[in-house]
Design an enzyme around this catalytic site. Structure first.
Site, PDB file in Angstrom:
ATOM      1  CE  LYS A  10      -3.955  -2.241   2.358  1.00  9.38           C
ATOM      2  NZ  LYS A  10      -5.216  -1.892   3.489  1.00  9.38           N
ATOM      3  CE1 TYR A  50      -9.541  -3.329  -0.315  1.00 11.37           C
ATOM      4  CE2 TYR A  50      -8.072  -2.004  -0.854  1.00 11.37           C
ATOM      5  CZ  TYR A  50      -8.018  -2.275  -0.342  1.00 11.37           C
ATOM      6  OH  TYR A  50      -7.078  -3.096   0.203  1.00 11.37           O
ATOM      7  CG  PHE A  58     -13.872   0.460   6.611  1.00 11.12           C
ATOM      8  CD1 PHE A  58     -13.181   0.687   5.160  1.00 11.12           C
ATOM      9  CD2 PHE A  58     -14.747  -0.109   7.729  1.00 11.12           C
ATOM     10  CE1 PHE A  58     -13.477  -1.136   4.947  1.00 11.12           C
ATOM     11  CE2 PHE A  58     -14.420  -0.688   7.292  1.00 11.12           C
ATOM     12  CZ  PHE A  58     -14.243  -2.009   5.824  1.00 11.12           C
ATOM     13  NE  ARG A  86      -6.537 -13.759   5.350  1.00 14.78           N
ATOM     14  CZ  ARG A  86      -6.571 -12.253   5.414  1.00 14.78           C
ATOM     15  NH1 ARG A  86      -7.270 -11.577   4.101  1.00 14.78           N
ATOM     16  NH2 ARG A  86      -7.106 -11.297   6.567  1.00 14.78           N
ATOM     17  CB  THR A  92      -7.017  -5.982   9.315  1.00  9.25           C
ATOM     18  OG1 THR A  92      -7.590  -7.092   8.585  1.00  9.25           O
ATOM     19  CG2 THR A  92      -7.304  -4.728   8.919  1.00  9.25           C
ATOM     20  CG  ASN A 113      -3.686  -2.020   6.171  1.00  7.04           C
ATOM     21  OD1 ASN A 113      -3.363  -1.747   5.947  1.00  7.04           O
ATOM     22  ND2 ASN A 113      -4.384  -3.227   6.842  1.00  7.04           N
ATOM     23  CG  HIS A 116      -5.029  -6.027   0.163  1.00  6.41           C
ATOM     24  ND1 HIS A 116      -6.662  -6.424   0.477  1.00  6.41           N
ATOM     25  CD2 HIS A 116      -5.722  -7.037  -1.381  1.00  6.41           C
ATOM     26  CE1 HIS A 116      -7.189  -7.415   0.475  1.00  6.41           C
ATOM     27  NE2 HIS A 116      -6.479  -8.089  -1.249  1.00  6.41           N
ATOM     28  CD  GLU A 127      -8.780  -9.697  -3.608  1.00  3.72           C
ATOM     29  OE1 GLU A 127      -7.304  -9.975  -3.065  1.00  3.72           O
ATOM     30  OE2 GLU A 127      -9.799  -9.183  -3.160  1.00  3.72           O
TER      31      GLU A 127
HETATM   32  P1  CMP Z   1      -7.432  -4.502   3.226  1.00  5.08           P
HETATM   33  O1  CMP Z   1      -6.686  -6.107   3.571  1.00  5.08           O
HETATM   34  O2  CMP Z   1      -6.667  -3.584   2.190  1.00  5.08           O
HETATM   35  O3  CMP Z   1      -8.867  -4.471   2.834  1.00  5.08           O
HETATM   36  C1  CMP Z   1     -10.287  -3.367   3.215  1.00  5.08           C
HETATM   37  C2  CMP Z   1      -9.237  -2.064   4.223  1.00  5.08           C
HETATM   38  O4  CMP Z   1      -9.935  -1.311   5.201  1.00  5.08           O
HETATM   39  C3  CMP Z   1      -8.525  -3.552   5.496  1.00  5.08           C
HETATM   40  O5  CMP Z   1      -7.369  -3.769   4.639  1.00  5.08           O
HETATM   41  C4  CMP Z   1      -8.077  -1.568   6.348  1.00  5.08           C
HETATM   42  O6  CMP Z   1      -7.041  -1.325   5.797  1.00  5.08           O
HETATM   43  C5  CMP Z   1      -9.409  -0.966   5.894  1.00  5.08           C
HETATM   44  N1  CMP Z   1      -9.915  -0.673   7.288  1.00  5.08           N
HETATM   45  C6  CMP Z   1     -10.385   0.309   7.521  1.00  5.08           C
HETATM   46  N2  CMP Z   1     -10.977   0.676   8.746  1.00  5.08           N
HETATM   47  C7  CMP Z   1     -11.519  -0.595   8.932  1.00  5.08           C
HETATM   48  C8  CMP Z   1     -12.641  -1.860   9.889  1.00  5.08           C
HETATM   49  N3  CMP Z   1     -12.779  -1.767  10.216  1.00  5.08           N
HETATM   50  N4  CMP Z   1     -12.774  -3.274   9.042  1.00  5.08           N
HETATM   51  C9  CMP Z   1     -11.753  -3.747   8.411  1.00  5.08           C
HETATM   52  N5  CMP Z   1     -10.920  -3.070   7.263  1.00  5.08           N
HETATM   53  C10 CMP Z   1     -10.918  -1.688   7.626  1.00  5.08           C
END
Ligand code: CMP
Length: 141
Positions: A10, A50, A58, A86, A92, A113, A116, A127
């Site tokens: 990211k 997404y 969010f 993972r 996450t 974070n 992904h 994906e």
């Molecule tokens: P990712 O695995 O890229 O998939 C969706 C992304 O949404 C997740 O990582 C986080 O970076 C972001 N995100 C922000 N808030 C939340 C939340 N409450 N729960 C899950 N994903 C979140």
């Protein structure tokens, strides 16, 4: 079984200049990078990727963050690749991520974070196809 999974480094991790460190973690875990590209996501491309989160509170912040700078997208291939990736990523929310995981070591917040990774074989298939043509994937399996 040998699987493929879609991984995204990211904008926060690209800005921190840790692309190579993250690639090394994949390789040290026995995953092979079989396709790779760096690009800036548009709102439309990030939103489509997404789409399953489009009703979540969010979502606007997620799209704003994912379009804030370049990302590096790769297909990882190897035994049990989806679960293995993972494990390498950690939870996450980096606050909950186990010590030694990518998110514990490089991430700042639940949005920023670092990485992904696909969460199931069905998401991995969708994906990978979202970002790569079949002929772009240089499988070694
Ligand atoms: P990712 O695995 O890229 O998939 C969706 C992304 O949404 C997740 O990582 C986080 O970076 C972001 N995100 C922000 N808030 C939340 C939340 N409450 N729960 C899950 N994903 C979140």
């Amino acid at each position: 079984a040998v699987e493929r999974t879609l991984s995204i480094i990211k904008p926060d991790a690209v800005a921190k200049n840790v692309i190579g460190q993250i690639y090394t973690r994949f390789e040290d875990a026995g995953l092979r990078i079989v396709a790779s590209r760096m690009l800036r996501l548009s709102d439309a491309v990030a939103g489509g990727f997404y789409a399953e989160h489009s009703e979540r509170g969010f979502f606007p912040d997620l799209i704003a963050f994912m379009t804030s700078g370049p990302v590096v997208i790769q297909v990882l291939e190897g035994e049990n690749a989806i679960a293995k990736n993972r494990e390498l990523m950690g939870a996450t929310n980096p606050k909950d991520a186990d010590e030694g995981t990518i998110r514990a070591d490089f991430a700042e917040s639940i949005d920023a974070n670092a990485v992904h990774g696909s969460d199931s074989p069905a998401s991995a298939e969708r994906e990978i196809a979202y970002f790569f043509a079949t002929s772009d994937v240089c499988s070694r399996a």
